[in-house]
Design a protein around this motif. Structure first.
Motif: not given
Length: 454
Positions: A410-420, A441-448, A402-407
């Motif tokens: 940061k939240l998508a990464l945290a949830s994905a790591e929890m799932a892993l 991670r790639a998107e956060l790196k690009k934003k940074k 859901r967070n990935n689709l909603e852009g």
């Protein structure tokens, strides 16, 4: 800032916006099963005529009142709601789609991006030079540099656009011919734009005639080509036309309820009028009147999946989820389990808060996201079920989707790591969580990097 400079900057911004791909996380994208099915069926013969696969080209609706359509990177055509309102029939819509497919097949979205880049780079350079000149006290000379540079930039961009539009015209005519569809629609639509061209050029912000500049010569050439085609006098499919009028009416009821009730007064008992008023009344907070209009539709076609979907939606959003289940279940079955309708059924089942409905909701929602994983609300509902079951890793994965689709990387990464941390390594769900984590991670790196560069 002069009016000309403002116009240049607005044009460049518009071109950048048109070149930027929208996606499911863009708030302006409108999803509706009936509309998407109409777009698919209306565009399929044109897509095939363009030598492309109907499965690889999407026609997407955007909630924007301006009369516009455009393509972005990839094989995707965007139709704005204002353009649907401006078209009188499905033939005009097909003409616009044929034209935009000319851009898709010609790779114009990428080339437009290059053209804009050249124009804006030149404009920025001359602005810097002009600013330096004015800072040195040569105000008149500095403004002259700015104006000259902006004129060159504008000239390059508009010349680039005109060439592409003429090419897309001819390609669109070829696709209409190959599909056996009359070109009368695109000619009549361009005629409307020409009649309004002067007014739109002054007052509109993102109008179709700005991004698709017209000329008498261009329209005359296109008319001559299309009139010579054997399909010129071929009538439009009446069933497709009726479907278009339904979609146009329901869209108006959704985006502009007040205008819908004016255009379709209660004395109008046609199907499009009932449809428009049903959405308008529902969105305006009159569920009883909305249900009355929907029941009038169902009286004409008791098993129409889209009328059933609307009835279920009104009941669900009026706080009656248990009553919504029956029409939504039938709508799901009769629509071939369209994922957007199925997701609404899943929502209704969960909203009853009856434990006995959880298993069916889970089955329905899993099937929905397997067929269409671009629905963040369906992932939200599925995550709720996993959470109730105590399956926290998969609840986290659904949240990551859901967070990935909603852009929200940061939240998508945290949830994905929890799932892993909880999903068995190597399983399909584990690999999906890895994919989301990598993309985030790639998107956060690009934003940074963008923040650091600025």
């Amino acid at each position: 800032m002069s009016r000309f400079v403002r116009l240049l900057m607005a044009t460049l911004l518009l071109a950048f916006a048109a070149a930027r791909p929208a996606n499911a996380q863009d708030a302006t994208v409108l999803r509706d099963s009936e509309t998407e099915l109409l777009f698919r069926d209306a565009s399929a013969p044109l897509i095939r005529a363009a030598g492309l696969s109907p499965k690889s080209v999407d026609v997407v609706l955007l909630n924007d009142p301006e009369i516009n359509a455009f393509v972005a990177t990839g094989q995707r055509v965007y139709i704005q709601s204002g353009l649907i309102a401006a078209t009188d029939n499905v033939s005009e819509l097909q003409g616009v789609i044929a034209h935009e497919l000319g851009h898709v097949a010609g790779g114009h979205s990428i080339r437009l991006n290059q053209g804009v880049s050249q124009a804006s780079t030149l404009s920025i350079a001359t602005m810097v030079l002009g600013a330096l000149a004015m800072a040195a006290g040569a105000g008149t000379a500095g403004m002259g540099i700015l104006m000259a540079g902006n004129q060159v930039a504008m000239s390059r961009l508009l010349a680039f656009s005109r060439t592409q539009e003429s090419t897309a015209d001819q390609a669109g005519a070829k696709y209409l011919s190959g599909a056996g569809i009359s070109g009368k629609g695109i000619i009549s639509f361009f005629g409307k734009l020409q009649n309004q061209e002067y007014r739109l050029a002054i007052y509109a912000k993102d109008s179709y005639d700005r991004t698709h500049p017209l000329s008498n010569e261009r329209v005359s050439a296109l008319t001559q080509t299309l009139k010579a085609d054997p399909a010129w006098d071929r009538p439009t499919d009446p069933e497709l036309e009726a479907r278009f009028q339904r979609v146009k009416a329901k869209l108006l009821g959704f985006v502009n309820p007040k205008q819908a009730t004016i255009k379709y007064p209660e004395k109008d008992q046609s199907v499009p009028a009932h449809y428009a008023r049903a959405y308008a009344y529902h969105l305006s907070g009159y569920p009883d009147k909305a249900l009355a209009e929907t029941n009038a539709l169902l009286a004409t076609a008791p098993h129409d999946p889209f009328y059933l979907e609307l009835k279920g939606q009104i009941l669900l959003e009026s706080g009656k989820p248990a009553e919504a289940i029956a029409p939504l279940r039938e709508a799901t079955e009769r629509s071939g389990e369209m994922p957007l309708i199925a997701a609404m059924l899943g929502h209704a089942l969960i909203a009853t808060e009856k434990p006995g409905n959880t298993a069916e909701a889970k089955q329905v929602l899993k099937a929905a996201v397997n067929r269409d994983n671009q629905n963040p609300f369906a992932w939200y509902q599925l995550g709720m079920i996993y959470d109730r079951e105590g399956d926290q890793p998969r609840a986290a994965l659904a949240t990551a989707e859901r967070n990935n689709l909603e852009g929200n990387p940061k939240l998508a990464l945290a949830s994905a790591e929890m799932a892993l941390r909880g999903i068995p390594a190597g399983s399909p769900d584990y690999l999906r969580a890895q994919d989301i984590a990598m993309v985030s991670r790639a998107e956060l790196k690009k934003k940074k990097k963008g923040k650091n560069d600025s």
